[in-house]
Design a protein around this motif. Structure first.
Motif, PDB file in Angstrom:
ATOM      1  N   GLU A 130      73.082  22.010  31.173  1.00 54.79           N
ATOM      2  CA  GLU A 130      71.629  22.110  31.072  1.00 54.79           C
ATOM      3  C   GLU A 130      71.142  21.566  29.729  1.00 54.79           C
ATOM      4  O   GLU A 130      70.160  20.819  29.653  1.00 54.79           O
ATOM      5  CB  GLU A 130      71.216  23.580  31.231  1.00 54.79           C
ATOM      6  CG  GLU A 130      69.696  23.745  31.243  1.00 54.79           C
ATOM      7  CD  GLU A 130      69.260  25.186  31.346  1.00 54.79           C
ATOM      8  OE1 GLU A 130      69.987  26.078  30.859  1.00 54.79           O
ATOM      9  OE2 GLU A 130      68.175  25.423  31.907  1.00 54.79           O
ATOM     10  N   ASP A 162      64.114  16.117  38.185  1.00 56.19           N
ATOM     11  CA  ASP A 162      62.891  16.308  38.981  1.00 56.19           C
ATOM     12  C   ASP A 162      62.981  17.543  39.868  1.00 56.19           C
ATOM     13  O   ASP A 162      61.966  18.132  40.232  1.00 56.19           O
ATOM     14  CB  ASP A 162      62.625  15.054  39.844  1.00 56.19           C
ATOM     15  CG  ASP A 162      62.229  13.852  39.004  1.00 56.19           C
ATOM     16  OD1 ASP A 162      62.338  12.714  39.513  1.00 56.19           O
ATOM     17  OD2 ASP A 162      61.836  14.047  37.829  1.00 56.19           O
ATOM     18  N   ARG A 218      64.223  20.359  39.036  1.00 58.36           N
ATOM     19  CA  ARG A 218      64.285  21.591  38.251  1.00 58.36           C
ATOM     20  C   ARG A 218      62.904  22.216  38.075  1.00 58.36           C
ATOM     21  O   ARG A 218      61.879  21.626  38.432  1.00 58.36           O
ATOM     22  CB  ARG A 218      64.894  21.283  36.883  1.00 58.36           C
ATOM     23  CG  ARG A 218      66.378  20.954  36.939  1.00 58.36           C
ATOM     24  CD  ARG A 218      66.866  20.455  35.586  1.00 58.36           C
ATOM     25  NE  ARG A 218      66.505  21.393  34.530  1.00 58.36           N
ATOM     26  CZ  ARG A 218      67.273  22.408  34.149  1.00 58.36           C
ATOM     27  NH1 ARG A 218      68.447  22.615  34.727  1.00 58.36           N
ATOM     28  NH2 ARG A 218      66.897  23.207  33.176  1.00 58.36           N
ATOM     29  N   ASP A 219      62.896  23.392  37.435  1.00 62.32           N
ATOM     30  CA  ASP A 219      61.648  24.108  37.150  1.00 62.32           C
ATOM     31  C   ASP A 219      60.958  23.432  35.961  1.00 62.32           C
ATOM     32  O   ASP A 219      61.351  23.616  34.810  1.00 62.32           O
ATOM     33  CB  ASP A 219      61.983  25.580  36.843  1.00 62.32           C
ATOM     34  CG  ASP A 219      60.759  26.380  36.450  1.00 62.32           C
ATOM     35  OD1 ASP A 219      60.913  27.595  36.197  1.00 62.32           O
ATOM     36  OD2 ASP A 219      59.644  25.811  36.381  1.00 62.32           O
ATOM     37  N   GLN A 220      59.930  22.641  36.257  1.00 56.60           N
ATOM     38  CA  GLN A 220      59.271  21.856  35.207  1.00 56.60           C
ATOM     39  C   GLN A 220      58.594  22.758  34.168  1.00 56.60           C
ATOM     40  O   GLN A 220      58.562  22.446  32.977  1.00 56.60           O
ATOM     41  CB  GLN A 220      58.213  20.933  35.834  1.00 56.60           C
ATOM     42  CG  GLN A 220      58.770  19.959  36.857  1.00 56.60           C
ATOM     43  CD  GLN A 220      59.782  19.003  36.256  1.00 56.60           C
ATOM     44  OE1 GLN A 220      59.573  18.458  35.192  1.00 56.60           O
ATOM     45  NE2 GLN A 220      60.900  18.824  36.942  1.00 56.60           N
ATOM     46  N   GLN A 221      58.097  23.877  34.623  1.00 56.93           N
ATOM     47  CA  GLN A 221      57.378  24.762  33.697  1.00 56.93           C
ATOM     48  C   GLN A 221      58.317  25.314  32.626  1.00 56.93           C
ATOM     49  O   GLN A 221      57.930  25.507  31.482  1.00 56.93           O
ATOM     50  CB  GLN A 221      56.757  25.916  34.497  1.00 56.93           C
ATOM     51  CG  GLN A 221      55.552  26.513  33.814  1.00 56.93           C
ATOM     52  CD  GLN A 221      54.746  27.388  34.728  1.00 56.93           C
ATOM     53  OE1 GLN A 221      55.013  27.513  35.921  1.00 56.93           O
ATOM     54  NE2 GLN A 221      53.740  28.029  34.174  1.00 56.93           N
ATOM     55  N   SER A 222      59.545  25.564  33.059  1.00 55.34           N
ATOM     56  CA  SER A 222      60.521  26.074  32.100  1.00 55.34           C
ATOM     57  C   SER A 222      61.051  24.957  31.217  1.00 55.34           C
ATOM     58  O   SER A 222      61.312  25.152  30.031  1.00 55.34           O
ATOM     59  CB  SER A 222      61.667  26.732  32.868  1.00 55.34           C
ATOM     60  OG  SER A 222      62.740  27.007  32.008  1.00 55.34           O
ATOM     61  N   ASP A 223      61.204  23.775  31.790  1.00 58.48           N
ATOM     62  CA  ASP A 223      61.827  22.657  31.058  1.00 58.48           C
ATOM     63  C   ASP A 223      60.876  22.012  30.054  1.00 58.48           C
ATOM     64  O   ASP A 223      61.321  21.566  28.989  1.00 58.48           O
ATOM     65  CB  ASP A 223      62.286  21.570  32.044  1.00 58.48           C
ATOM     66  CG  ASP A 223      63.526  21.963  32.808  1.00 58.48           C
ATOM     67  OD1 ASP A 223      63.868  21.255  33.778  1.00 58.48           O
ATOM     68  OD2 ASP A 223      64.161  22.976  32.426  1.00 58.48           O
ATOM     69  N   ASN A 281      63.758  34.013  24.719  1.00 56.06           N
ATOM     70  CA  ASN A 281      64.593  32.946  25.272  1.00 56.06           C
ATOM     71  C   ASN A 281      66.073  33.139  25.024  1.00 56.06           C
ATOM     72  O   ASN A 281      66.880  32.420  25.593  1.00 56.06           O
ATOM     73  CB  ASN A 281      64.201  31.583  24.668  1.00 56.06           C
ATOM     74  CG  ASN A 281      62.855  31.133  25.209  1.00 56.06           C
ATOM     75  OD1 ASN A 281      62.586  31.328  26.398  1.00 56.06           O
ATOM     76  ND2 ASN A 281      62.010  30.576  24.360  1.00 56.06           N
TER      77      ASN A 281
END
Lengths: 287, 190
Positions: free
Chosen positions: A7, A28, A30-35, B189
């Motif tokens: 990751e 694409d 993956r969770d965009q908000q987290s990334d 986090n």
């Protein structure tokens, strides 16, 4: 490239623009908000590294020392036609000495001639003139490269970023910057950004770049340096210099509000636009 | 290529070359010496640059890299020192953890600059070199691999490890200075 990156690797590669099409597809999904904030962290880290480490210039004299060494080395290389031997012959040594002596004599002659051709009508000594004009010319030409990564070096783009950088580097925001960016925009020049730089002298400095919307015109650079009174320039005039390569007026310098400003463009029209936008004094003198 | 043309082309990058030399050598005089040697070597092999094509800046960095590590090898006091520099980092892996999610822009510029400079200074030469080629010179992984002469996977491992070190250092700083917003984000986090 790793086939199955972790990751951490994937997110750093995304921040660096190094994803292959296959890895981009993984990204694409993956969770965009987290990334997004993690990718932005890495991009900001890169900008901070650049900002922290880029403000180093070669010491004065190193450039000249290298030039001298290149001349001597070149003179030595030229003196090889006696033969491709592995051990130097006596006569090769004599020829090399003679070649070096000749070069030094020419250099000495040039220095004498230059000294005789004083620049009494110019505002600053030749050495300062050369250092400053060479620096701004090189920095501007480097910035004018069309590579995207050159523009990315101009990290301060928004008003607050500009103010922060100016505070950090110059201990204050030069008044010129407060109004000139919109004036340049109205004249068809997009503000690319601003970054720290190392204009020769004791004052810290920044470099702002403007790119024309019209392809027929050329970029404009503005360098702003803390005024430490090293340059004996009047505050009621601006000073111009010609580019050594083109022979055309390319540099305009003026002092105001505790700063020294250096405007550079290979395009005389761009220079005039900058002079108007930045409120440069009308009276002109040779630098 | 004529000397004058080469001189003009190559000296455009003297600041960048000196900057890297200083980070490798850590002493201004040694850095200046390294830069001079680099430029002379570059001049003597200018025809190889023309044949190879590509950017002169990368080429100068390659020569600088090779010159620095040749000096290290010459000056090494024993095999252990040499191995420290020549032992490839193939065993080193990139950090698996994801980067932090807190907003680095919220931190004060001056504190960040000083902490980053310190953290970068404390990196090993190999990590510092790839970090600066990436961060200051804006190079891609492939370019960095060409300059340093190591596999691209090694470049990535070193680079990611260096960045993780910097990120950790900045997190420590936020905790030390009691900047609660960033520190709370770090807590959420971790």
């Amino acid at each position: 490239m790793p086939v199955n990156p972790s990751e951490g690797e994937l997110l750093r590669m995304a921040a660096d623009g190094e994803l292959t099409p296959e890895l981009q597809a993984s990204m694409d999904g993956r969770d965009q908000q987290s990334d997004a904030p993690r990718v932005e962290f890495e991009r900001e880290l890169r900008r901070r590294v650049q900002n922290a480490m880029q403000d180093v210039a070669a010491p004065e004299g190193l450039r000249d020392a290298i030039r001298r060494a290149m001349v001597e080395d070149d003179a030595g290389t030229v003196a090889t036609p006696l033969g491709d031997t592995t051990s130097p012959s006596f006569w090769a040594g004599v020829q090399r000495f003679a070649a070096v002596a000749a070069v030094l004599l020419v250099c000495a002659s040039l220095i004498v001639v230059a000294a005789l051709q004083t620049r009494p009508e110019h505002a600053i000594p030749t050495e300062q003139f050369t250092q400053i004009t060479s620096f701004v010319t090189e920095q501007h030409q480097r910035a004018c490269s069309t590579a995207d990564d050159e523009d990315s070096r101009f990290i301060a783009r928004e008003d607050q970023e500009i103010a922060d950088l100016a505070e950090h580097k110059l201990d204050g925001l030069p008044p010129v910057l407060a109004f000139s960016i919109s004036a340049m925009r109205d004249s068809g020049y997009r503000f690319v950004g601003m970054k720290g730089c190392g204009v020769p002298g004791n004052g810290a400095s920044v470099h702002a770049l403007f790119r024309p919307e019209d392809d027929t015109r050329k970029p404009v650079s503005l360098f702003v340096q803390q005024d430490t009174a090293e340059l004996d320039l009047s505050k009621s005039a601006c000073y111009f210099a010609d580019c050594k390569v083109t022979g055309k007026r390319s540099i305009v310098v003026w002092r105001r509000d505790g700063f020294v400003y250096y405007l550079f463009s290979h395009d005389e029209a761009g220079l005039k636009t900058g002079q108007k936008a930045f409120g440069v004094p009308d009276a002109e003198k040779p630098l | 290529m004529e000397r004058e043309a080469f001189e003009k082309l190559s000296l455009e990058h003297i600041d960048a070359v000196y900057r890297m030399a200083l980070q490798l050598a850590k002493h201004p005089e040694e850095a200046s010496d390294l830069v001079q040697e680099t430029y002379l070597k570059a001049l003597r092999s200018a025809e190889r640059f023309e044949e190879r094509g590509g950017g002169i800046r990368s080429w100068l960095f390659t020569i600088l890299h090779n010159t620095f590590y040749s000096r290290v090898k010459r000056e090494a006091r024993g095999p252990t020192a040499v191995e420290e520099f020549y032992e490839a980092d193939e065993r080193e892996t990139a950090p698996h953890e994801a980067p932090p999610a807190w907003d680095l822009r919220s931190l004060d510029w001056e504190h960040v600059d000083d902490r980053l400079k310190k953290a970068i200074f404390e990196l090993s030469e190999e990590h510092r070199e790839v970090l600066l080629l990436w961060g200051v010179e804006g190079m891609k992984y492939r370019e960095i691999a060409d300059v340093t002469g190591v596999p691209i996977g090694t470049v990535m491992s070193r680079l990611h490890r260096a960045r993780k070190t910097l990120a950790d250092s900045l997190e420590e700083m936020t905790a030390e200075l009691g900047w609660s917003d960033a520190a709370d984000e770090v807590g959420r986090n971790s």
